[in-house]
Design a protein around this motif. Structure first.
Motif, PDB file in Angstrom:
ATOM      1  N   VAL A 157      46.986  16.944  40.569  1.00 23.72           N
ATOM      2  CA  VAL A 157      45.598  16.819  40.121  1.00 23.72           C
ATOM      3  C   VAL A 157      45.564  16.273  38.707  1.00 23.72           C
ATOM      4  CG1 VAL A 157      43.444  18.068  39.705  1.00 23.72           C
ATOM      5  CG2 VAL A 157      44.948  18.789  41.573  1.00 23.72           C
ATOM      6  N   SER A 158      44.705  15.268  38.496  1.00 25.67           N
ATOM      7  CA  SER A 158      44.541  14.719  37.149  1.00 25.67           C
ATOM      8  C   SER A 158      43.095  14.292  36.939  1.00 25.67           C
ATOM      9  CB  SER A 158      45.476  13.524  36.934  1.00 25.67           C
ATOM     10  OG  SER A 158      45.190  12.501  37.860  1.00 25.67           O
ATOM     11  N   GLU A 159      42.616  14.513  35.724  1.00 26.38           N
ATOM     12  CA  GLU A 159      41.279  14.043  35.379  1.00 26.38           C
ATOM     13  C   GLU A 159      41.336  12.529  35.268  1.00 26.38           C
ATOM     14  OE1 GLU A 159      37.693  14.943  32.211  1.00 26.38           O
ATOM     15  OE2 GLU A 159      39.684  15.722  31.794  1.00 26.38           O
ATOM     16  N   THR A 160      40.234  11.862  35.583  1.00 27.70           N
ATOM     17  CA  THR A 160      40.208  10.409  35.501  1.00 27.70           C
ATOM     18  C   THR A 160      38.917   9.937  34.863  1.00 27.70           C
ATOM     19  OG1 THR A 160      40.619   8.379  36.743  1.00 27.70           O
ATOM     20  CG2 THR A 160      39.212  10.011  37.800  1.00 27.70           C
ATOM     21  N   ASP A 161      38.972   8.762  34.295  1.00 32.07           N
ATOM     22  CA  ASP A 161      37.834   8.144  33.641  1.00 32.07           C
ATOM     23  C   ASP A 161      37.275   7.063  34.563  1.00 32.07           C
ATOM     24  OD1 ASP A 161      35.988   7.061  31.895  1.00 32.07           O
ATOM     25  OD2 ASP A 161      37.469   6.334  30.458  1.00 32.07           O
ATOM     26  N   LEU A 162      35.974   7.073  34.787  1.00 27.16           N
ATOM     27  CA  LEU A 162      35.354   6.115  35.690  1.00 27.16           C
ATOM     28  C   LEU A 162      34.611   4.996  34.969  1.00 27.16           C
ATOM     29  CD1 LEU A 162      33.867   8.569  38.352  1.00 27.16           C
ATOM     30  CD2 LEU A 162      36.066   7.370  38.387  1.00 27.16           C
ATOM     31  N   ASP A 163      34.758   4.915  33.653  1.00 23.44           N
ATOM     32  CA  ASP A 163      33.999   3.922  32.885  1.00 23.44           C
ATOM     33  C   ASP A 163      34.296   2.486  33.290  1.00 23.44           C
ATOM     34  OD1 ASP A 163      32.660   5.899  31.535  1.00 23.44           O
ATOM     35  OD2 ASP A 163      33.943   5.814  29.758  1.00 23.44           O
ATOM     36  N   ASP A 164      35.510   2.188  33.728  1.00 27.49           N
ATOM     37  CA  ASP A 164      35.866   0.824  34.118  1.00 27.49           C
ATOM     38  C   ASP A 164      35.758   0.596  35.625  1.00 27.49           C
ATOM     39  OD1 ASP A 164      36.398   0.133  31.470  1.00 27.49           O
ATOM     40  OD2 ASP A 164      38.485   0.789  31.621  1.00 27.49           O
ATOM     41  N   VAL A 165      35.278   1.581  36.349  1.00 22.99           N
ATOM     42  CA  VAL A 165      35.135   1.490  37.795  1.00 22.99           C
ATOM     43  C   VAL A 165      33.701   1.068  38.107  1.00 22.99           C
ATOM     44  CG1 VAL A 165      35.269   2.761  39.963  1.00 22.99           C
ATOM     45  CG2 VAL A 165      36.887   3.267  38.130  1.00 22.99           C
ATOM     46  N   GLU A 166      33.559  -0.038  38.837  1.00 21.49           N
ATOM     47  CA  GLU A 166      32.217  -0.568  39.100  1.00 21.49           C
ATOM     48  C   GLU A 166      31.772  -0.447  40.551  1.00 21.49           C
ATOM     49  OE1 GLU A 166      31.852  -4.512  37.564  1.00 21.49           O
ATOM     50  OE2 GLU A 166      32.587  -3.941  35.580  1.00 21.49           O
ATOM     51  N   THR A 167      32.726  -0.340  41.479  1.00 22.52           N
ATOM     52  CA  THR A 167      32.384  -0.296  42.899  1.00 22.52           C
ATOM     53  C   THR A 167      33.241   0.749  43.612  1.00 22.52           C
ATOM     54  OG1 THR A 167      34.054  -1.929  43.556  1.00 22.52           O
ATOM     55  CG2 THR A 167      31.873  -2.790  42.878  1.00 22.52           C
ATOM     56  N   LEU A 168      32.864   1.044  44.845  1.00 20.29           N
ATOM     57  CA  LEU A 168      33.666   1.954  45.658  1.00 20.29           C
ATOM     58  C   LEU A 168      35.053   1.362  45.897  1.00 20.29           C
ATOM     59  CD1 LEU A 168      33.871   4.589  47.249  1.00 20.29           C
ATOM     60  CD2 LEU A 168      32.889   3.386  49.218  1.00 20.29           C
ATOM     61  N   ALA A 169      35.135   0.047  46.044  1.00 15.36           N
ATOM     62  CA  ALA A 169      36.442  -0.604  46.224  1.00 15.36           C
ATOM     63  C   ALA A 169      37.321  -0.392  44.991  1.00 15.36           C
ATOM     64  CB  ALA A 169      36.264  -2.092  46.506  1.00 15.36           C
ATOM     65  N   ASP A 170      36.735  -0.488  43.798  1.00 16.87           N
ATOM     66  CA  ASP A 170      37.485  -0.222  42.565  1.00 16.87           C
ATOM     67  C   ASP A 170      37.967   1.228  42.532  1.00 16.87           C
ATOM     68  OD1 ASP A 170      36.897  -2.804  41.725  1.00 16.87           O
ATOM     69  OD2 ASP A 170      35.289  -2.178  40.360  1.00 16.87           O
ATOM     70  N   LEU A 171      37.099   2.146  42.961  1.00 16.32           N
ATOM     71  CA  LEU A 171      37.457   3.569  42.983  1.00 16.32           C
ATOM     72  C   LEU A 171      38.599   3.805  43.973  1.00 16.32           C
ATOM     73  CD1 LEU A 171      36.765   6.403  41.892  1.00 16.32           C
ATOM     74  CD2 LEU A 171      35.123   6.607  43.775  1.00 16.32           C
ATOM     75  N   ALA A 172      38.529   3.156  45.121  1.00 18.44           N
ATOM     76  CA  ALA A 172      39.598   3.292  46.121  1.00 18.44           C
ATOM     77  C   ALA A 172      40.916   2.739  45.573  1.00 18.44           C
ATOM     78  CB  ALA A 172      39.216   2.572  47.409  1.00 18.44           C
ATOM     79  N   ASP A 173      40.854   1.625  44.855  1.00 13.11           N
ATOM     80  CA  ASP A 173      42.068   1.062  44.248  1.00 13.11           C
ATOM     81  C   ASP A 173      42.665   2.024  43.226  1.00 13.11           C
ATOM     82  OD1 ASP A 173      41.874  -1.228  45.782  1.00 13.11           O
ATOM     83  OD2 ASP A 173      40.931  -2.429  44.191  1.00 13.11           O
ATOM     84  N   LEU A 174      41.806   2.646  42.410  1.00 15.12           N
ATOM     85  CA  LEU A 174      42.262   3.640  41.430  1.00 15.12           C
ATOM     86  C   LEU A 174      42.960   4.801  42.138  1.00 15.12           C
ATOM     87  CD1 LEU A 174      42.158   4.566  38.390  1.00 15.12           C
ATOM     88  CD2 LEU A 174      40.044   5.750  39.009  1.00 15.12           C
ATOM     89  N   ALA A 175      42.378   5.244  43.243  1.00 17.80           N
ATOM     90  CA  ALA A 175      42.975   6.335  44.011  1.00 17.80           C
ATOM     91  C   ALA A 175      44.317   5.917  44.613  1.00 17.80           C
ATOM     92  CB  ALA A 175      42.016   6.782  45.115  1.00 17.80           C
ATOM     93  N   ARG A 176      44.392   4.706  45.134  1.00 20.52           N
ATOM     94  CA  ARG A 176      45.645   4.229  45.740  1.00 20.52           C
ATOM     95  C   ARG A 176      46.769   4.152  44.718  1.00 20.52           C
ATOM     96  NH1 ARG A 176      41.796   0.648  48.495  1.00 20.52           N
ATOM     97  NH2 ARG A 176      41.543   1.508  50.573  1.00 20.52           N
ATOM     98  N   GLU A 177      46.420   3.828  43.469  1.00 14.24           N
ATOM     99  CA  GLU A 177      47.433   3.778  42.407  1.00 14.24           C
ATOM    100  C   GLU A 177      48.043   5.158  42.159  1.00 14.24           C
ATOM    101  OE1 GLU A 177      45.652   2.052  38.918  1.00 14.24           O
ATOM    102  OE2 GLU A 177      45.182   0.190  39.966  1.00 14.24           O
ATOM    103  N   ALA A 178      47.278   6.217  42.415  1.00 14.86           N
ATOM    104  CA  ALA A 178      47.761   7.584  42.212  1.00 14.86           C
ATOM    105  C   ALA A 178      48.497   8.132  43.430  1.00 14.86           C
ATOM    106  CB  ALA A 178      46.586   8.508  41.873  1.00 14.86           C
ATOM    107  N   ALA A 179      48.426   7.411  44.545  1.00  9.72           N
ATOM    108  CA  ALA A 179      49.007   7.894  45.800  1.00  9.72           C
ATOM    109  C   ALA A 179      50.527   7.825  45.789  1.00  9.72           C
ATOM    110  CB  ALA A 179      48.474   7.070  46.971  1.00  9.72           C
ATOM    111  N   GLU A 180      51.111   8.764  46.484  1.00 11.77           N
ATOM    112  CA  GLU A 180      52.557   8.791  46.691  1.00 11.77           C
ATOM    113  C   GLU A 180      52.812   8.425  48.141  1.00 11.77           C
ATOM    114  OE1 GLU A 180      55.437  12.483  47.125  1.00 11.77           O
ATOM    115  OE2 GLU A 180      54.949  12.127  45.012  1.00 11.77           O
ATOM    116  N   ASP A 181      53.492   7.296  48.368  1.00  9.02           N
ATOM    117  CA  ASP A 181      53.816   6.849  49.729  1.00  9.02           C
ATOM    118  C   ASP A 181      52.594   6.787  50.638  1.00  9.02           C
ATOM    119  OD1 ASP A 181      56.519   6.667  49.056  1.00  9.02           O
ATOM    120  OD2 ASP A 181      56.835   8.797  49.506  1.00  9.02           O
ATOM    121  N   GLU A 182      51.505   6.251  50.140  1.00  8.51           N
ATOM    122  CA  GLU A 182      50.260   6.090  50.890  1.00  8.51           C
ATOM    123  C   GLU A 182      49.699   7.400  51.426  1.00  8.51           C
ATOM    124  OE1 GLU A 182      49.833   2.816  53.544  1.00  8.51           O
ATOM    125  OE2 GLU A 182      51.028   1.493  52.286  1.00  8.51           O
TER     126      GLU A 182
END
Length: 190
Positions: A17-42
């Motif tokens: 679990v980590s806190e995240t900043d959404l200031d640079d996130v503009e769309t749901l696709a951007d949010l999904a990309d941010l989440a995928r970067e935190a994923a371990e082995d998909e």
């Protein structure tokens, strides 16, 4: 308005679990990309968003699949820049226009008829997140995939109950995290 957002990434050992900043996130696709970067082995990543005890959202990202979204109060979220991240045209049942689709309009018309006849606008058995739309076409109350946490032992009815009027969004996210086994870690990053 103040907000809180956290990424909960599923790992072999539980949840990271980590806190995240959404200031640079503009769309749901951007949010999904941010989440995928935190994923371990998909593995699954959940994004918790809470806006000043007005509403909360849970976004689930599984690998390259489309994100699944649940919002506790779509009307409240629509008044927030962060709500715009999760309230996509698809989630709102729109085809890219600023108007309700025919099916949604019919549901709203039926709800209006029931309300004028003295019937309740709420359907206690509703687990798909649908709610009557307000004058601006944004549904008041929960919206989205209430079953997005079922395979983690958190049912659709439980999620809908947390979204019920009078519930505190921060407490709801804590309850979900507790059920996932990471409540203490979520509170530590708050």
């Amino acid at each position: 308005m103040a907000y809180f957002a956290a990424l909960l990434a599923r790992t072999e050992d539980g949840w990271d679990v980590s806190e995240t900043d959404l200031d640079d996130v503009e769309t749901l696709a951007d949010l999904a990309d941010l989440a995928r970067e935190a994923a371990e082995d998909e593995e699954t990543v959940l994004v918790f968003i809470e806006q000043e005890d007005a509403w909360f959202a849970v976004v689930r990202v599984d690998g390259e699949e489309d994100p699944r979204v649940f919002v506790s109060d779509a009307a409240a979220a629509s008044r927030s820049a962060y709500g715009e991240l999760v309230l996509t045209e698809e989630l709102l049942g729109r085809d890219g226009e600023d108007d309700l689709g025919d099916l949604d309009r019919l549901v709203v018309d039926l709800d209006d008829e029931e309300a004028s006849a003295g019937a309740s606008d709420e359907d206690e058995d509703d687990t798909d997140g649908a709610a009557a739309a307000g004058s601006d076409g944004i549904p008041a109350g929960p919206l989205g995939d209430a079953g997005l946490l079922i395979d983690f032992g958190f049912g659709a009815k439980e999620l809908m109950d947390l979204a019920a009027e009078g519930s505190v969004p921060g407490d709801a996210l804590t309850d979900i995290a507790d059920a996932l086994g990471c409540g203490e870690v979520l509170e530590a990053v708050r």
